[in-house]
Design a protein around this motif. Structure first.
Motif, short mmCIF file in Angstrom:
data_model
loop_
_atom_site.label_atom_id
_atom_site.label_comp_id
_atom_site.label_asym_id
_atom_site.label_seq_id
_atom_site.Cartn_x
_atom_site.Cartn_y
_atom_site.Cartn_z
N ILE A 12 0.87 -1.19 0.00
CA ILE A 12 0.00 0.00 0.00
C ILE A 12 0.90 1.23 0.00
CG2 ILE A 12 -1.71 1.32 1.29
CD1 ILE A 12 -2.78 -1.38 2.35
N GLY A 18 7.08 2.94 -1.01
CA GLY A 18 6.35 1.79 -1.54
C GLY A 18 7.12 1.11 -2.66
N GLY A 38 -2.95 2.51 -4.10
CA GLY A 38 -2.47 3.89 -4.03
C GLY A 38 -3.41 4.80 -4.80
N PRO A 60 -7.43 1.56 -5.79
CA PRO A 60 -7.19 2.95 -5.45
C PRO A 60 -7.15 3.15 -3.93
CG PRO A 60 -9.24 2.69 -6.72
CD PRO A 60 -8.72 1.32 -6.43
N TRP A 62 -6.86 1.57 0.20
CA TRP A 62 -6.24 0.48 0.94
C TRP A 62 -7.24 -0.54 1.47
CZ3 TRP A 62 -7.47 -0.49 6.02
CH2 TRP A 62 -7.99 0.55 6.77
N THR A 80 1.90 8.57 7.44
CA THR A 80 2.10 7.96 8.76
C THR A 80 0.81 7.70 9.54
OG1 THR A 80 4.28 8.92 8.81
CG2 THR A 80 3.36 8.31 10.94
N GLU A 100 6.17 0.95 7.19
CA GLU A 100 7.26 1.92 7.10
C GLU A 100 7.41 2.63 8.44
OE1 GLU A 100 9.79 3.07 5.81
OE2 GLU A 100 9.84 1.69 4.14
N SER A 127 10.12 -1.01 9.12
CA SER A 127 11.29 -0.94 8.25
C SER A 127 12.26 0.15 8.71
CB SER A 127 10.82 -0.65 6.82
OG SER A 127 11.92 -0.53 5.98
N ASP A 184 10.50 11.92 11.06
CA ASP A 184 10.86 11.43 9.72
C ASP A 184 12.30 10.89 9.68
OD1 ASP A 184 10.82 11.04 6.94
OD2 ASP A 184 11.53 13.07 6.55
N1 LIG Z 1 12.45 4.05 5.33
C1 LIG Z 1 12.70 5.07 4.54
O1 LIG Z 1 13.86 5.29 4.15
C2 LIG Z 1 11.56 5.96 4.09
C3 LIG Z 1 11.78 6.95 3.12
C4 LIG Z 1 10.68 7.72 2.73
C5 LIG Z 1 9.44 7.54 3.33
N2 LIG Z 1 9.28 6.59 4.29
C6 LIG Z 1 7.98 6.36 4.93
O2 LIG Z 1 7.13 5.72 3.99
C7 LIG Z 1 5.80 6.22 4.10
C8 LIG Z 1 5.39 6.82 2.75
O3 LIG Z 1 6.32 7.81 2.38
P1 LIG Z 1 6.54 8.25 0.83
O4 LIG Z 1 7.68 9.19 0.83
O5 LIG Z 1 6.60 7.06 -0.05
O6 LIG Z 1 5.18 9.06 0.61
P2 LIG Z 1 4.43 9.42 -0.73
O7 LIG Z 1 3.58 10.61 -0.43
O8 LIG Z 1 5.39 9.49 -1.87
O9 LIG Z 1 3.50 8.14 -1.00
C9 LIG Z 1 2.40 7.87 -0.18
C10 LIG Z 1 1.49 6.89 -0.88
O10 LIG Z 1 0.39 6.57 -0.04
C11 LIG Z 1 -0.77 6.50 -0.84
N3 LIG Z 1 -2.01 6.69 -0.10
C12 LIG Z 1 -2.42 7.77 0.59
N4 LIG Z 1 -3.67 7.57 1.06
C13 LIG Z 1 -4.05 6.34 0.64
C14 LIG Z 1 -5.22 5.55 0.79
N5 LIG Z 1 -6.31 6.02 1.46
N6 LIG Z 1 -5.26 4.32 0.22
C15 LIG Z 1 -4.20 3.84 -0.47
N7 LIG Z 1 -3.06 4.55 -0.65
C16 LIG Z 1 -2.98 5.77 -0.10
C17 LIG Z 1 -0.56 7.62 -1.84
O11 LIG Z 1 -1.45 7.44 -2.94
C18 LIG Z 1 0.90 7.44 -2.20
O12 LIG Z 1 1.04 6.50 -3.23
C19 LIG Z 1 5.82 7.22 5.26
O13 LIG Z 1 5.45 6.57 6.44
C20 LIG Z 1 7.28 7.65 5.35
O14 LIG Z 1 7.67 8.03 6.65
C21 LIG Z 1 10.32 5.80 4.66
#
Ligand SMILES: NC(=O)c1ccc[n+]([C@@H]2O[C@H](COP(=O)([O-])OP(=O)(O)OC[C@H]3O[C@@H](n4cnc5c(N)ncnc54)[C@H](O)[C@@H]3O)[C@@H](O)[C@H]2O)c1
Length: 365
Positions: A12, A18, A38, A60, A62, A80, A100, A127, A184
């Motif tokens: 998701i 993702g 997503g 679309p 989750w 988050t 995440e 993760s 973050d």
């Molecule tokens: N471990 C790491 O190195 C790392 C790096 C970046 C982000 N993250 C974490 O990963 C998570 C996402 O971050 P990102 O940068 O990929 O964010 P992003 O904004 O790029 O992606 C978020 C995704 O969630 C989806 N989403 C939102 N609401 C939704 C719903 N109701 N149903 C289904 N999908 C939904 C969005 O469509 C999008 O595809 C956060 O928790 C962030 O802290 C971790």
């Protein structure tokens, strides 16, 4: 578990995080990536095509993916504050969950996730991919072998010059992110520090937070545009820098800094440990900076010595996903309920509480 010995996974979230999970599942031979969710229609299509996910299993929203119910594994890489609702629902449907970081927006919500993992006897993993860095793993081995003696003081930080992620997006709003760079970036560095120090109990926290860039539309790569147009009210209500001083139960202390924007020459991540028999430092810049170092300062036969051990390649997300699958395949989930990630959330809550109160907070474990 699914047919034969293969596991069926879903992801998701279609953003950067993702996509790391998708690539990892695709790389692991005994797992099939069978569902994606997503909000971005285009990304759902091209990522679905890239990973051969059947069209009817690209959702679309989750909830629809979790209702699919034929999954063994689920990665959550959504904003988050969605981690807990998704995880609790998925764990209730018998699915093992890899979320995440951070685990959730606060410890109370994270606790609901841990309880759901316990209630449903499933794995809940988080993760913390920066632990998988080669130099962190080597340092862990050296610390565990006693090279530094008793570590009594440590400093960790992740500082950015101009790196507010998506100024005005979900990242910079308390309602969707729970907090700023402490939540973050700082959570990764806190995780590395507690991992290296062998999970000490944090006794008390003194912290401060500042928001000097974001509220003025500054501090991100889109600043130039935003300075002209302005950002809408409420689009930045988290900190852009945090600093914290942690007292550990044995009297050791830990400094934790994190920023999205700060007047510094360049982005910087660091881990420094001071022990009775040696010191150690890791430095790296941007996440994929090849120019990273691990230095150890100690003595050999009474003569000061500096060591630069060989560093293996970084493990990154693929290692985190592999660890998760190893936990699932172990069949005994009792030690894999997300409790370490919950402990990080408890400390981060205390940091924000201390910053708000302007004084030290003692943790009540
Ligand atoms: N471990 C790491 O190195 C790392 C790096 C970046 C982000 N993250 C974490 O990963 C998570 C996402 O971050 P990102 O940068 O990929 O964010 P992003 O904004 O790029 O992606 C978020 C995704 O969630 C989806 N989403 C939102 N609401 C939704 C719903 N109701 N149903 C289904 N999908 C939904 C969005 O469509 C999008 O595809 C956060 O928790 C962030 O802290 C971790």
């Amino acid at each position: 578990m699914s047919d034969g010995d293969r596991l069926r996974a879903g992801v998701i979230g279609l953003g950067w995080a993702g996509q790391q999970h998708m690539a990892a599942y695709a790389d692991i031979t005994d797992v099939d990536l069978v569902a994606l969710a997503g909000l971005e229609t285009d990304a759902l299509q091209w990522l679905g095509d890239r990973y051969d996910v059947p069209k009817e299993h690209r959702y679309p929203n989750w909830q629809d993916l979790v209702d699919h119910r034929q999954l063994d594994l689920l990665s959550i890489a959504a904003p988050t504050t969605l981690h807990a609702p998704i995880a609790v629902t998925a764990l209730g449907a018998g699915i093992h969950v890899l979320s995440e970081k951070p685990i959730a927006e606060n410890a109370d919500t994270a606790r609901l996730m841990v309880e759901a993992a316990e209630r449903n006897d499933r794995v809940l993993d988080v993760s913390f991919n920066h632990r998988q860095r080669g130099h962190v793993k080597v340092l862990k081995g050296l610390i565990d072998a006693g090279l530094l003696g008793r570590i009594y003081y440590a400093k960790v930080g992740w500082l950015r010059r101009e790196g507010i992620p998506g100024l005005g997006s979900w990242f910079t709003r308390r309602a969707t992110a729970g907090g700023g760079p402490l939540m973050d970036l700082g959570v990764h560095m806190l995780d590395i520090a507690l991992y290296l120090l062998d999970e000490p109990t944090v006794h008390a926290v003194t912290a401060a937070t500042y928001a000097e860039f974001g509220p003025r539309g500054k501090g991100s790569s889109t600043s130039q545009f935003l300075r002209k147009t302005g950002i809408e009210p409420g689009a930045f209500d988290v900190e852009d820098l945090s600093t914290a001083f942690l007292r550990l139960k044995g009297g050791e202390t830990l400094l934790l800094e994190s920023s999205w924007a700060q007047w510094i020459p360049k982005d910087r991540c660091y881990v420094t440990m001071y022990g009775s028999d040696g010191g150690a430092s890791i430095e790296w810049g941007a996440p994929d900076d090849p120019d990273r170092t691990l230095s150890i300062w100690t003595e050999k036969e009474g003569v000061p010595a500096t060591l630069h051990p060989m560093i293996p390649p970084d493990g990154k997300h693929t290692e985190s996903v592999r660890d998760f699958i190893t936990k699932v395949r172990s069949g005994d989930y009792s030690n894999h309920r997300g409790k370490q990630a919950l402990a990080r959330a408890v400390v981060i809550d205390a940091c924000y509480a201390s910053a708000e109160k302007g004084s030290e907070i003692e943790l009540d474990w």
